[in-house]
Write a protein that holds these residues in place. Structure first.
Motif: not given
Length: 313
Positions: A253-270
């Motif tokens: 996630f330090q190398r791919n910061s763009l993964l944070v946003a979709p993971l945040r959305h998915i985790s909240i819904a889950l």
């Protein structure tokens, strides 16, 4: 006693069994049934039969019929609609916005829906009229307005104070929303359903016969529901924030910061989806109140040491 309440009297004695039942009742496909099908299911559910067809009718009746009035719940405010309707609103409300206006907009939608759900699923056993009074409408509007402004406070603080420090922004965006979401959920239930604490709700003896109206039972019902809703939204805010904070320390996630946003959305819904049946199951739908905590005029009716009441949702 309503057939739905008779079902909860014999079923769901433990938290795990209630979670299992609610997982069935929250099936979104139940929203596709018409009012005529729901009323027919209600008549079948009250017949005391145990066939597979009648079990499906019981599930439909429990998920769509108000246990006090016997009326079909509004489509958007039935329990199976909570997840599909509130999930995008919750996700959007927890997003890091750039200005105050979008934060207020999404909070307004979320708090309005929460207020409608709380009101539709309240205990209405002591109400004389099926329509909301002017006092109740003003209370709902005031609750929504206050909760909307309070829910947007983190973004308001960031914009008004011109916060640029990363740690302080993290506090306002990730930490403050946790207790704030829980407190607003508790506040919404407590204020929307305050009439139950003021006028009381119907209580039943062990045979299911109504024996009177109890303010003590109303206070207990509202408090339990408010705590369950606080657990729902507080956990939904806390777990994704903790997960993101931990994953941000990993190399991926330090190398791919763009993964944070979709993971945040998915985790909240889950987490929201997982917590809805759990929060509904924290307290029984047909609660009990001890004889000692009842009003004096009702204590004589508590032959078994307690009376029953419908908690609402």
């Amino acid at each position: 006693m309503d057939p739905n309440l008779l079902y909860w009297k014999s079923q769901g004695q433990s938290v795990l069994s209630r979670v299992r039942i609610w997982c069935e009742l929250l099936d979104p496909s139940l929203l596709l049934c018409s009012d005529a099908q729901i009323q027919r299911a209600r008549s079948l559910a009250g017949g005391g039969e145990t066939s597979e067809k009648d079990a499906a009718a019981q599930t439909l009746a429990l998920s769509s019929i108000h246990a006090d009035s016997g009326a079909v719940l509004p489509l958007l405010f039935r329990p199976p609609a909570l997840m599909p309707v509130s999930a995008p609103l919750v996700v959007a409300s927890f997003l890091p916005h750039n200005s105050v206006k979008p934060a207020l907009f999404w909070q307004l939608l979320l708090q309005s829906y929460n207020a409608g759900f709380n009101y539709s699923n309240r205990n209405s056993s002591s109400e004389q009229s099926k329509t909301a009074s002017l006092k109740q409408l003003l209370l709902i509007a005031g609750t929504v307005s206050y909760a909307t402004c309070a829910g947007a406070l983190p973004q308001i603080f960031i914009n008004r104070l011109g916060v640029r420090s990363a740690p302080i922004q993290t506090f306002f965006r990730s930490i403050l929303p946790i207790p704030l979401s829980a407190a607003l959920a508790f506040f919404s239930v407590s204020t929307i359903r305050i009439e139950e604490t003021e006028t009381g709700i119907q209580v039943f003896d062990s045979h299911g016969s109504p024996v009177g109206i109890s303010k003590a039972a109303g206070e207990k019902a509202v408090r339990e529901t408010a705590l369950s809703r606080a657990a729902l939204f507080g956990t939904t805010a806390a777990v994704p924030s903790l997960l993101i904070a931990l994953l941000k320390r990993t190399r991926l996630f330090q190398r791919n910061s763009l993964l944070v946003a979709p993971l945040r959305h998915i985790s909240i819904a889950l987490i929201l989806g997982l917590m809805i049946p759990v929060s509904f199951s924290l307290f029984p739908q047909l609660g009990t109140i001890k004889k000692e905590t009842l009003e004096e005029e009702l204590q004589a009716a508590a032959a078994d040491g307690h009376l029953f009441y419908h908690r609402g949702l």
